[in-house]
Design an enzyme around this catalytic site. Sequence first.
Site, mmCIF file in Angstrom:
data_model
loop_
_atom_site.group_PDB
_atom_site.id
_atom_site.type_symbol
_atom_site.label_atom_id
_atom_site.label_comp_id
_atom_site.label_asym_id
_atom_site.label_seq_id
_atom_site.Cartn_x
_atom_site.Cartn_y
_atom_site.Cartn_z
ATOM 1 C CE LYS A 196 2.571 3.463 5.722
ATOM 2 N NZ LYS A 196 3.695 2.895 6.549
ATOM 3 C CE LYS A 254 5.098 2.404 1.742
ATOM 4 N NZ LYS A 254 5.939 1.627 3.819
#
Length: 329
Positions: A196, A254
């Site tokens: 992320k 992400k």
Amino acid sequence: MFPLRRNRRLRTTESIRSMVRETIISPNDFIVPLFVVEGKGVREEIPSMPNYYRMSLDNIEKEVRELWKLGLKSVLLFVKVPDNLKDNKGTEALNPNGLMQRAIKTVKNACPDMIVMTDVALDPYSIYGHDGIIENGQIVNDKTSLFLAEMSVSHAKAGADFVAPSDMMDGRILTIREALEENNFINTGILAYSAKYASAHYGPFRDALDSAPVDLIDVPKDKKTYQMDYHNRLEAIRETRMDIEEGADIVMVKPGIAYLDIVREIKNMSEVPVAVYQVSGEYCMIKAAAERGWIDHDAVMMEQVTAIKRAGADMIASYFAKDVVQLIS
């Protein structure tokens, strides 16, 4: 060699193109993010995310039934917590009758076979808008991980199929896995936000949940001490490998479209399924450009979700899920 081999033969008609197509999009590819708020009869559009809504539990119930009819079988729950319930330690997250816990039960009661995934992070519950507990101006890692493990057990007790820690604390997957095992939730899965990045694409999401970091002198102004530096590639492999070793059942990259190189790297090394989150900024850019007539909304939407899957995603968390499935059906 040419002319014996003419590659254009396989592009001659749509029927031929579809017959030899390598990447196919189906409802099974998607995880649907849902934003939950307190109240009744609430369905409020998020200003920075056109055609996407915060919903109270009665409307969440209606929504999941509609999703199931469309063939969408997985949701990822996020809650917007009232300010008066926020503190530095995320205490409300452990409330067995809290909004997340009630949302899990609502979805399962409405549609028992729907796969329920839950956001595990402190930022919706934090007065500071951070994913961890703050002490002396620092995000403390180990105390946060222990709290996230308690939160995960609470979600499992409410009926979650997967917990999805989105915080990026070191070692939190092992801590969560051990807590779930100790409490006999051996079949509760972990979808780990493994790679992320500290991305500028998250703005509309933080608007949706009112979870942006606050601007205070003694509080970190951003999330760069725990989310990854977007300049780095090998770090994503290292983070993901650690999460798999610690017990993650699914790993996630992400954001999506700006990180397709990372998706392919993770897919090539991962022994577990790979998820990708097509985030709010990616969503709203397409919506805004389409509203101005600069792009063809459906064409760009389909091209981007296909690119994400082609890069290696086994599943995609996307605000476009309903739009895509309604289009391809």
